[in-house]
Enzyme design. Sequence first.
Site, PDB file in Angstrom:
ATOM      1  N   LYS A  42     -17.064   5.190 -34.117  1.00  0.00           N
ATOM      2  CA  LYS A  42     -16.204   4.097 -34.047  1.00  0.00           C
ATOM      3  C   LYS A  42     -16.275   3.098 -35.036  1.00  0.00           C
ATOM      4  O   LYS A  42     -17.046   2.795 -35.522  1.00  0.00           O
ATOM      5  CB  LYS A  42     -16.708   3.413 -32.826  1.00  0.00           C
ATOM      6  CG  LYS A  42     -16.554   4.045 -31.245  1.00  0.00           C
ATOM      7  CD  LYS A  42     -15.368   4.088 -30.787  1.00  0.00           C
ATOM      8  CE  LYS A  42     -15.407   4.794 -29.241  1.00  0.00           C
ATOM      9  NZ  LYS A  42     -14.069   4.613 -28.726  1.00  0.00           N
ATOM     10  N   ASP A  64     -12.860   7.168 -34.582  1.00  0.00           N
ATOM     11  CA  ASP A  64     -12.011   6.484 -33.428  1.00  0.00           C
ATOM     12  C   ASP A  64     -11.913   5.072 -34.143  1.00  0.00           C
ATOM     13  O   ASP A  64     -12.678   4.495 -33.701  1.00  0.00           O
ATOM     14  CB  ASP A  64     -12.717   6.797 -32.069  1.00  0.00           C
ATOM     15  CG  ASP A  64     -11.658   6.037 -31.136  1.00  0.00           C
ATOM     16  OD1 ASP A  64     -10.668   5.554 -31.349  1.00  0.00           O
ATOM     17  OD2 ASP A  64     -12.286   6.243 -29.950  1.00  0.00           O
ATOM     18  N   GLU A  88      -8.843   9.587 -34.236  1.00  0.00           N
ATOM     19  CA  GLU A  88      -8.367   9.282 -32.953  1.00  0.00           C
ATOM     20  C   GLU A  88      -7.672   7.704 -32.885  1.00  0.00           C
ATOM     21  O   GLU A  88      -8.452   6.893 -33.314  1.00  0.00           O
ATOM     22  CB  GLU A  88      -9.315   9.298 -31.899  1.00  0.00           C
ATOM     23  CG  GLU A  88      -9.173   9.023 -30.311  1.00  0.00           C
ATOM     24  CD  GLU A  88     -10.348   9.370 -29.558  1.00  0.00           C
ATOM     25  OE1 GLU A  88     -10.184   8.784 -28.495  1.00  0.00           O
ATOM     26  OE2 GLU A  88     -11.060   9.883 -29.856  1.00  0.00           O
ATOM     27  N   ASP A 128      -5.034   8.512 -27.941  1.00  0.00           N
ATOM     28  CA  ASP A 128      -5.851   8.165 -26.856  1.00  0.00           C
ATOM     29  C   ASP A 128      -4.980   6.921 -26.242  1.00  0.00           C
ATOM     30  O   ASP A 128      -4.329   7.226 -25.025  1.00  0.00           O
ATOM     31  CB  ASP A 128      -7.205   7.360 -27.342  1.00  0.00           C
ATOM     32  CG  ASP A 128      -8.221   6.973 -26.207  1.00  0.00           C
ATOM     33  OD1 ASP A 128      -7.690   7.153 -25.047  1.00  0.00           O
ATOM     34  OD2 ASP A 128      -9.205   6.508 -26.466  1.00  0.00           O
ATOM     35  N   LYS A 171      -7.805  10.567 -20.537  1.00  0.00           N
ATOM     36  CA  LYS A 171      -9.098   9.882 -19.769  1.00  0.00           C
ATOM     37  C   LYS A 171      -8.637   9.845 -18.205  1.00  0.00           C
ATOM     38  O   LYS A 171      -7.443   9.636 -17.913  1.00  0.00           O
ATOM     39  CB  LYS A 171      -8.973   8.247 -20.218  1.00  0.00           C
ATOM     40  CG  LYS A 171      -9.211   8.106 -21.683  1.00  0.00           C
ATOM     41  CD  LYS A 171     -10.643   8.645 -22.052  1.00  0.00           C
ATOM     42  CE  LYS A 171     -11.178   8.474 -23.835  1.00  0.00           C
ATOM     43  NZ  LYS A 171     -10.986   6.789 -24.037  1.00  0.00           N
TER      44      LYS A 171
END
Length: 337
Positions: free
Chosen positions: A153, A177, A203, A228, A250
């Site tokens: 992240k 991400d 991402e 995403d 998701k």
Amino acid sequence: MQVQLKKYTLPLKHTFSISRESHDFQDTLIAALTLNGQTGYGEATSNPYYKITTESMVAEIGNISSEIENFDFTTPEIFHAFLVGKGLSNFAICALDLAAHDLYGKLLGKPLYEIWDTTTEQYPTTNYTIGIASIEVMLAKMQEMPWPIYKIKLGTSDDVAIVKELRKHTDAIFRIDANCAWTAQETIYNAPILKELGVEFLEQPLKADDWSGMEEVMHHSVLPVIADESCIVESDVEKCALHFSGINIKLTKCGGLTPALRMIKKAKDLGIKVMVGCMTESTVGISAIAQLIPQLDFVDMDGALLLKSDIATGVHIEPSGKVIFPKGNGSGVQLLD
């Protein structure tokens, strides 16, 4: 069909931080549907970004609980259509849809991946997520959990420097991400440097609605980019196919396994990569995701690995990334209490 709801607060092993928030616990809702002596379990986590709480989901489902109990259950797809017609949020629908699929598999005496005519002989390895922290803390997390693929992240002022330092300590594949924290120019500039550092893809680097920026990135980034936050529901897939190399589905955001299966097919028809991600669910939600992995290019289902303690049994993931599927049917889930 009996419906039961239970709220949990899941403790995390470590503080989990992304570009817009940090937390030490994850609130989650478990839905149980019981019919003919079998019980199916589903899950949906709370999420401040989408303004969803366990209390709001309980209220939504509670308003139609009598209708659920009187529903003539035949297939998860018909049940999902019924829930959509009642106007529930996708998160609440997800908890019930996952429970319906688990129940359906248990009633048929088969795991879901068999019902969907897939096998578990081949599947992608899940990544293990390293949240934003000091480099020392990020390294400690990697050393605590040696893994073949890490999702890192980012969204700081020193993103490239962080990846350079982490690369010194592992040969694992990296996925980045940024959770909407970069601009198109940053993404295009960072991409070749990150590619040299062994990054597989980026991402959601840009804000979810920055379509012009993503078009620029698509034309100039040397790394694939996966949607995403830009890909929430079924209707988003076609637009994302014009601006991304792939999508990350998701279950909580799209409304469960029923729409996720349609999104997977649509993405494949459009020729883009397919990933399914998690929202720090317990083994209940992770076991549902695992049923999809034979159909996926990438998967992020490390949620239960990030927990200090779990609430269920089901799918188990070994340090090598190998998935041990339960002997039970449906998603193979059983609550521990």
